[in-house]
Design an enzyme around this catalytic site. Sequence first.
Site, PDB file in Angstrom:
ATOM      1  NE  ARG A 169       4.012  21.385 -16.116  1.00 34.16           N
ATOM      2  CZ  ARG A 169       5.160  20.735 -16.184  1.00 34.16           C
ATOM      3  NH1 ARG A 169       5.842  20.673 -17.306  1.00 34.16           N
ATOM      4  NH2 ARG A 169       5.638  20.122 -15.132  1.00 34.16           N
ATOM      5  CG  ASN A 172       8.534  19.959 -20.853  1.00 37.79           C
ATOM      6  OD1 ASN A 172       8.486  21.178 -20.626  1.00 37.79           O
ATOM      7  ND2 ASN A 172       8.631  19.076 -19.882  1.00 37.79           N
ATOM      8  CG  ASP A 177      13.286  21.516 -13.372  1.00 36.75           C
ATOM      9  OD1 ASP A 177      12.396  21.790 -14.209  1.00 36.75           O
ATOM     10  OD2 ASP A 177      13.764  20.379 -13.269  1.00 36.75           O
ATOM     11  CG  HIS A 197       3.525  17.771 -12.218  1.00 29.83           C
ATOM     12  ND1 HIS A 197       3.294  17.527 -13.553  1.00 29.83           N
ATOM     13  CD2 HIS A 197       4.876  17.686 -12.055  1.00 29.83           C
ATOM     14  CE1 HIS A 197       4.452  17.304 -14.162  1.00 29.83           C
ATOM     15  NE2 HIS A 197       5.427  17.411 -13.286  1.00 29.83           N
TER      16      HIS A 197
HETATM   17  O1  DOR Z   1      11.053  16.668 -12.543  1.00 25.56           O
HETATM   18  C1  DOR Z   1      11.029  17.142 -13.668  1.00 25.56           C
HETATM   19  N1  DOR Z   1       9.879  17.644 -14.186  1.00 25.56           N
HETATM   20  N2  DOR Z   1      12.134  17.162 -14.416  1.00 25.56           N
HETATM   21  C2  DOR Z   1      12.137  17.530 -15.707  1.00 25.56           C
HETATM   22  O2  DOR Z   1      13.174  17.548 -16.307  1.00 25.56           O
HETATM   23  C3  DOR Z   1      10.869  17.866 -16.383  1.00 25.56           C
HETATM   24  C4  DOR Z   1       9.897  18.396 -15.397  1.00 25.56           C
HETATM   25  C5  DOR Z   1       8.499  18.522 -15.933  1.00 25.56           C
HETATM   26  O3  DOR Z   1       8.322  19.005 -17.056  1.00 25.56           O
HETATM   27  O4  DOR Z   1       7.568  18.173 -15.193  1.00 25.56           O
END
Ligand code: DOR
Length: 423
Positions: free
Chosen positions: A65, A95, A306, A310
Amino acid sequence: MKLLIKKGRIIEPSLGKDFVGDVLVENGVIVGIDSNIEISEKIQVIDASGKWVLPGLIDIHVHLRDPGEEWKEDIETGTKSALYGGVLRVACMPNTKPPNDSVEVTNYIIKKAKEKGWVEVYPIAAITKGQKGEELTEFGRLKSAGVVAVSDDGKWVRDSQLMREALLYAKQFDLTVISHTEDPKLSYKGQINKGKMSAKLGLKGVPASAEVVAAVRDLVLCKETNAKLHLAHISTKELIPFLKWAKEEGVPFTAETCPHYFLLTEEEVDGYNTYAKVNPPLRTAEDVEAIKLALKEGLIEVIASDHAPHSSLEKEVEFELASPGMIGVQLLLTLSYRLVEEGTLTPLKLAEYLITNPAKVINVDPPSLKKGSPAEVVIFDPEEKFVLTSEVIQSKSKNTPFLNKELKGKVKLVIRRKEVFTF
Ligand code: DOR
């Protein structure tokens, strides 16, 4: 500094060895690995009996992030979280805000990781500029700047011709293309798995076909281009026969899953639990069994977290508004260890899936306990139980369905070059 680790269960996938023995570290380098090392001088000895001693893990699917969403995580906290989990190298997804589609962002990540990082950070660059799926980024320049792979993670490259070009372009630079296999038309507005739970909760579901259609197209393109493809976060049983087909055809792909896809089902979202909202979604008990079998058979050969932090701002909201994703880098070994406990994988296979196989995907030499290797050592107690309170979590975000649950298997000590950390 000399340090002798005694009587641990040494699990070393580069050597293909699993045996009880000793590891000797001197000045940040492995200088001995044997069933018994005797030293006459007085040095620090760590009793590792009953514990695993293994090289540091590599997690190739981590969202740090940083830049842009540092209230969720940053390079310092994300890597500290990794360290506590015995993950001594992470590859971070592009991302971010802005997305990592340039040498400038790559340089920023590398510089900050050098200054603040607790573990090695490998940037992954976007496949397309702005992750918009329209124009390819400059793979050659990005590779020279230090990226280890390309991915539009979070988004699938919808344009098949562009994806074909990306694979051919990546091949020239020996970069792997990591695909987020989700056809956005099929998953449109989907919140959870399409099935019993979506019907019960009245939420729009994501059908398995969203993943299958996307992954199969990419496998077909991979077969034709003979470029390296890695399929991220596999969640559905429906894809497994196609993975089998691709392996039989010799398609140069690898596939990854994450602990939540072999441990949790859609039941977790009952009660509108946003901490269990993730993309792709948690699926059914049959999917969990099929993923485990695919791991056992080697159709899926990489486990990654992964790690998707958040904050409560994005999670403590209505289900439809909540961001998908859960943290996981700190729990990668603890949760993956369940596969050994229940007999799906041997400890050595698990170590391959967490160390040597991910290293191959990003084309780096894996951490190793071989003589002469830089010390990247993890001591893991498979028996220790602990409660995952928010204080235990090193990430800035606490979004995991395992929060406040009792877990088994804990990383106790990490040696990273000349530094020793005990937990
Ligand atoms: O649940 C997810 N969150 N899947 C993803 O592919 C991206 C990720 C995120 O960047 O929060």
